[in-house]
Design a protein around this motif. Sequence first.
Motif, PDB file in Angstrom:
ATOM      1  N   VAL A  45     -10.584   8.287  -2.633  1.00  0.00           N
ATOM      2  CA  VAL A  45     -11.761   8.255  -3.701  1.00  0.00           C
ATOM      3  C   VAL A  45     -11.996   9.254  -4.743  1.00  0.00           C
ATOM      4  O   VAL A  45     -11.599   8.944  -6.230  1.00  0.00           O
TER       5      VAL A  45
ATOM      6  N   GLY B 222     -14.288  -0.784   9.605  1.00  0.00           N
ATOM      7  CA  GLY B 222     -14.333  -0.387   7.963  1.00  0.00           C
ATOM      8  C   GLY B 222     -14.737  -1.396   7.201  1.00  0.00           C
ATOM      9  O   GLY B 222     -16.622  -2.662   7.471  1.00  0.00           O
TER      10      GLY B 222
ATOM     11  N   TYR C 152       0.380  -1.215  -0.138  1.00  0.00           N
ATOM     12  CA  TYR C 152       0.075  -0.126  -0.161  1.00  0.00           C
ATOM     13  C   TYR C 152       0.698   1.317  -0.031  1.00  0.00           C
ATOM     14  O   TYR C 152       2.063   1.300   0.677  1.00  0.00           O
TER      15      TYR C 152
ATOM     16  N   GLY D 245     -14.692  -0.313  -3.819  1.00  0.00           N
ATOM     17  CA  GLY D 245     -13.387  -0.796  -2.750  1.00  0.00           C
ATOM     18  C   GLY D 245     -14.000  -1.143  -2.105  1.00  0.00           C
ATOM     19  O   GLY D 245     -14.463  -2.002  -1.491  1.00  0.00           O
TER      20      GLY D 245
ATOM     21  N   ARG E 267     -16.598  -2.974   2.742  1.00  0.00           N
ATOM     22  CA  ARG E 267     -16.925  -2.696   1.643  1.00  0.00           C
ATOM     23  C   ARG E 267     -17.339  -0.867   0.804  1.00  0.00           C
ATOM     24  O   ARG E 267     -18.654  -1.077   1.814  1.00  0.00           O
ATOM     25  N   TYR E 268     -17.542  -0.711  -0.267  1.00  0.00           N
ATOM     26  CA  TYR E 268     -18.239   0.559  -0.727  1.00  0.00           C
ATOM     27  C   TYR E 268     -18.321   0.751  -2.093  1.00  0.00           C
ATOM     28  O   TYR E 268     -17.767   1.528  -3.378  1.00  0.00           O
TER      29      TYR E 268
ATOM     30  N   LYS F 214      -3.961   0.411  -4.162  1.00  0.00           N
ATOM     31  CA  LYS F 214      -3.946   0.406  -3.091  1.00  0.00           C
ATOM     32  C   LYS F 214      -3.083   1.496  -1.673  1.00  0.00           C
ATOM     33  O   LYS F 214      -1.942   1.682  -2.065  1.00  0.00           O
TER      34      LYS F 214
ATOM     35  N   GLU G 251      -6.719   2.331   1.288  1.00  0.00           N
ATOM     36  CA  GLU G 251      -8.165   1.610   0.707  1.00  0.00           C
ATOM     37  C   GLU G 251      -7.587   0.805  -0.963  1.00  0.00           C
ATOM     38  O   GLU G 251      -6.735   0.977  -0.815  1.00  0.00           O
TER      39      GLU G 251
ATOM     40  N   TYR H 272      -2.552   3.989   1.254  1.00  0.00           N
ATOM     41  CA  TYR H 272      -2.976   4.629   2.815  1.00  0.00           C
ATOM     42  C   TYR H 272      -2.423   5.969   3.636  1.00  0.00           C
ATOM     43  O   TYR H 272      -1.716   6.783   2.224  1.00  0.00           O
TER      44      TYR H 272
ATOM     45  N   GLY I 243     -11.554  -0.360   2.428  1.00  0.00           N
ATOM     46  CA  GLY I 243     -10.848   0.077   3.259  1.00  0.00           C
ATOM     47  C   GLY I 243     -11.161   0.131   5.157  1.00  0.00           C
ATOM     48  O   GLY I 243     -12.208  -0.662   5.263  1.00  0.00           O
TER      49      GLY I 243
ATOM     50  N   ILE J 279      -8.908  -0.045  -4.261  1.00  0.00           N
ATOM     51  CA  ILE J 279     -10.150  -0.020  -4.686  1.00  0.00           C
ATOM     52  C   ILE J 279      -9.491  -0.010  -6.137  1.00  0.00           C
ATOM     53  O   ILE J 279      -8.426   0.356  -6.502  1.00  0.00           O
TER      54      ILE J 279
ATOM     55  N   THR K  12     -11.550   8.770   3.438  1.00  0.00           N
ATOM     56  CA  THR K  12     -12.292   7.407   2.043  1.00  0.00           C
ATOM     57  C   THR K  12     -13.013   8.234   0.987  1.00  0.00           C
ATOM     58  O   THR K  12     -11.890   8.296  -0.209  1.00  0.00           O
TER      59      THR K  12
END
Length: 424
Positions: A87, A286, A36, A303, A288-289, A104, A131, A106, A305, A133, A83
């Motif tokens: 994003v 955290g 990351y 993604g 998933r989004y 990836k 994250e 941070y 995180g 993504i 986040t």
Amino acid sequence: MAFNIPRGTQDILPGESERWQYVENIARETCHAYHYQEIRTPIFEHTELFSRGVGESTDIVQKEMYTFADKKGRSLTLRPEGTASAVRSFVENKLFANPIQPTKLYYIGPMFRYERPQTGRYRQFYQFGIEAIGSSDPAIDAEVIALAMSVYRKAGLKNIKLVINSLGDKTSRAAHREALIRHFEPRIDEFCGDCQKRLQQNPLRILDCKKDRDHELLKSAPSILEYLNEESKAYFSKVQQYLTDIGISFEVDPNLVRGLDYYNHTAFEIMSDAEGFGAITTLAGGGRYDGLTEEIGGPKAPGIGFAMSIERLLAALDAENVKLAIDQGIDCYIVTLGEKAKDFSVSLLYKLREEGLSAEIDYECKKMKGQFKAADRLNAKYIAILGDDELSQNKINVKDAETGEQQEVKLDEFIRYMKAHTER
């Protein structure tokens, strides 16, 4: 006029800041192992990023954001979480075009929320977060959780617990949403004003209400796990399988919903089980989004995180009486006697520091006894004693502070001698 620090903020002073650096280094090293890379986003963003990305129905957007207008009337907000900014940067800088995915990332930095300060919770607080993504593989969910657990374990925590849940995909959430509305609607007037608004906006958030947490309807509310379709069940099963395969124990809690609107599928929290830690036990959270990149104008890029509080990590270490292996001493203190020796020590000190050694001299014109006391207070590993006589003879006496042994060293060999004896 005396000035005081604003409520909900803190000064992190020398002595304490080393503990912060220690755990932040653990986080950075762990991210390096997991590949990351660091991202640094602005402290403030356009307000709409958070209202759309975090969710209009969240307490963060409705109550907690520090929002202001700039000189041209544009609405800006101090970032309340990391986040949405990460994003936004992923989309704006077209990181999705990189041939290797997922991206990836941070971050480590301050966040801001206007809420009631309490132990371990501030209005300016610090988060470490990651994250990943660009992948919908459940293996990346397990990786993200494993990274968080690894940071805590490397820091020395033992009494931690992982709790996971699935919020399902869009279809599963829609079915669960209707079930929640049917469940709460007949008695919604018994709930707080926020929950009454949430009934139509996002009824899942009622399950996360702090005011009504003891209401009987919360205990009997339909579980999201009952409404997962086959695809969502299979996804959640894979995440659990991977966590089991890598030896991470967990509990499934169907009431774990998290506080942000953008979560789907995997959601998780890591909590402290340390005795006396306090009522708020969550250390990190955290999930998933999938869909967030599209919500803020980007392409489809699923993604996942998490974010962890640095303050709460340090508090958990205190609760478990974990002493961090921090070296707060210096390598060398140069004690001088005589004006020529003092003048020479300035350049000698510089050479030590340029070679990577931590070193100090006296700046207060103390006598030799006072300089030795200063060396002791600074926990110097070695004390180099230089007088005018020694200078004229091109030598310096070096004392090992731990053993008391003293060695006479030629001045032109002193730097090499110190490097050899203080190798880390």
